[in-house]
Write a protein that holds these residues in place. Structure first.
Motif, short mmCIF file in Angstrom:
data_model
loop_
_atom_site.label_atom_id
_atom_site.label_comp_id
_atom_site.label_asym_id
_atom_site.label_seq_id
_atom_site.Cartn_x
_atom_site.Cartn_y
_atom_site.Cartn_z
N LEU A 310 0.81 -1.22 0.00
CA LEU A 310 0.00 0.00 0.00
C LEU A 310 0.85 1.27 0.00
N GLU A 311 2.17 1.09 0.17
CA GLU A 311 3.10 2.22 0.24
C GLU A 311 2.68 3.20 1.33
N SER A 312 2.30 2.67 2.49
CA SER A 312 1.83 3.49 3.60
C SER A 312 2.96 3.72 4.59
N THR A 313 3.70 4.78 4.39
CA THR A 313 4.82 5.10 5.29
C THR A 313 4.34 5.30 6.72
N ARG A 314 3.21 5.95 6.86
CA ARG A 314 2.67 6.24 8.19
C ARG A 314 2.44 4.94 8.97
N SER A 315 1.83 3.96 8.34
CA SER A 315 1.54 2.70 9.02
C SER A 315 2.78 1.85 9.19
N LEU A 316 3.72 1.92 8.24
CA LEU A 316 4.96 1.16 8.37
C LEU A 316 5.77 1.59 9.58
N ALA A 317 5.60 2.84 10.00
CA ALA A 317 6.28 3.30 11.22
C ALA A 317 5.83 2.47 12.41
N HIS A 318 4.53 2.20 12.51
CA HIS A 318 4.02 1.39 13.61
C HIS A 318 4.52 -0.05 13.51
N VAL A 319 4.58 -0.58 12.30
CA VAL A 319 5.03 -1.97 12.13
C VAL A 319 6.50 -2.11 12.50
N ALA A 320 7.32 -1.16 12.07
CA ALA A 320 8.74 -1.23 12.41
C ALA A 320 8.94 -1.16 13.92
#
Length: 447
Positions: A310-320
């Motif tokens: 989804l190329e969702s940088t905002r959500s990837l921050a939470h996953v990382a």
């Protein structure tokens, strides 16, 4: 004479239709083949000729069938925002662009009937971006305008987003008062969307949970759960996901796992890729709390894969950040620090303030585990300043509690005591960390 919504949306529909047709021809598909399994040839023809307004579900289906990103179907034509574009951005989770779009539409001088609708949508986008003050202003004006126009059901939705904004500002009393007022109106016969009936008790549960009233919170959650049968797959999935998050925050991990898994099933049925990835991340955190690191790794990997698509940088921050916490639990402090730094970078890039604070806390914990107490203190000092500036009391307490323990380990008992006292004043009282308790006792003992 003011154009109708349909007339205003027609140019955009024609532009999107042109892109759909071009991509269909590129893929060497007939209209029937493109429609197969869900729609009709006539519907595809209407879309391509700009005679029908595509829904987000239709765009997702067509993008998947054409093997192109949804954004390609939306990117056609001149850059001017239209109501449909703004609504689609909001529905697809592109909240910053949605907020920009609604600001543009409001600046253009909408009609009296349309203005409160735009303000309500703006308020939702601001809530998603954790911009509570702006959400409250927009939602409050929207609710007032809706009431003047004799549209109480719309006013109820606006009031919900006003309460959500107050919740972001950690103004529990004001948020609770507004939500209870809407509940009273519904009890007195106001007909509203079933989704709103569910969202209100969930929101009240979140308020009570944050204010350390778990019994009240669970009561509201069970009230909401009794209504879930009214919803379709996607709405049911959204509710169950919210319920899973609430159970997790309350510490009922088994209930969080059960409802989270149920939510995942319904979202898969409704093809909600963004929500599926969110649930995978939430399940990773629950399994981590249960000590089942292998399952946590599995779900975190699925979450990362989904948000990368989804190329969702905002959500990837939470996953990382989740992955960093998993690595800490495995004793891999170096990997944890690397992932926490990635989470902070992604959070900074996307303006995700909540994730930035959380990642800084995780990084501080990793540095502490590596024996770098001074480095950990510096990081937590920065995290505390961010949490104070943004009024995030819950996160502030967690950061200060960790920092106080580090101060105690360094022998700075006075500093530890002061931090622990600020943590208690942060407004979300919980169990005082053992090291802080010992610090307080040491300071209170006579010399």
């Amino acid at each position: 004479m003011t154009r109708s919504h349909a007339a205003a949306d027609r140019p955009l529909a024609r532009r999107i239709g042109g892109v759909i047709r071009a991509e269909r021809l590129r893929a060497n598909l007939t209209q029937s083949q493109l429609a197969e399994g869900r729609y009709t040839k006539a519907y595809i023809s209407a879309l391509e000729n700009g005679l029908a307004k595509p829904s987000l579900a239709a765009l997702n289906f067509l993008a998947d069938r054409l093997q192109v990103p949804v954004t390609k179907l939306l990117a056609a034509g001149e850059p001017a925002w239209t109501r449909l574009e703004a609504d689609l951005k909001l529905a697809s989770g592109d909240w910053q662009h949605a907020v920009d779009a609604f600001h543009g539409l409001l600046d253009a001088g909408p009609t009296e009937a349309v203005r409160p609708e735009l303000l309500r949508s703006l308020a939702e986008g601001c809530c998603r971006l954790e911009r509570g003050a702006e959400a409250v202003r927009a939602a409050s004006e929207a609710a007032e305008l809706f009431r003047r126009q004799g549209r109480p059901a719309d006013a109820a939705w606006a009031t919900y987003w006003e309460a959500s904004g107050l919740y972001e500002l950690e103004q529990s009393e004001g948020a609770r008062e507004l939500l209870l007022r809407v509940l009273d109106e519904i009890a007195n016969g106001l007909k509203v969307d079933p989704e709103l009936c569910l969202r209100i008790p969930i929101a009240l549960a979140m308020i009570e949970s944050r204010d350390d009233q778990p019994e009240r919170a669970l009561g509201y959650l069970e009230q909401a759960r009794s209504m879930v049968g009214m919803l379709d797959d996607r709405r049911r999935a959204t509710f169950l996901f919210s319920l899973a998050v609430s159970y997790h925050e309350l510490g009922d991990l088994e209930a969080a796992l059960t409802t989270g898994s149920q939510s995942l099933t319904h979202f898969r049925a409704a093809e909600g890729e963004r929500e599926i990835a969110s649930i995978e991340n939430e399940l990773a955190l629950v399994f981590l709390a249960l000590g089942r690191v292998d399952r946590a790794v599995e779900h975190a990997a699925a979450a990362r894969s989904g948000f990368e698509r989804l190329e969702s940088t905002r959500s990837l921050a939470h996953v990382a950040d989740t992955e960093a916490r998993i690595e800490l639990a495995r004793g891999a402090e170096g990997s944890a620090a690397t992932l926490a730094l990635e989470a902070r970078r992604l959070a900074d890039e996307s303006g995700n303030r909540k994730a930035a604070i959380s990642a800084s806390l995780t990084l501080g914990q990793a540095r502490r585990a590596q024996g770098d107490l001074d480095g950990a203190s510096t990081i937590l000092d920065e995290a505390a300043r961010m949490a104070r500036a943004q009024g995030r009391r819950g996160q502030l307490q967690a950061v200060l509690g960790e920092w106080a323990e580090i101060k105690a380990e360094q022998g700075d008992l006075r500093g530890a005591f002061e931090l622990s006292q600020e943590a208690l004043r942060a407004g979300r009282l919980g169990a005082t960390p053992p090291a802080v308790t010992e610090t307080i006792r040491a300071l209170e003992e006579p010399v």
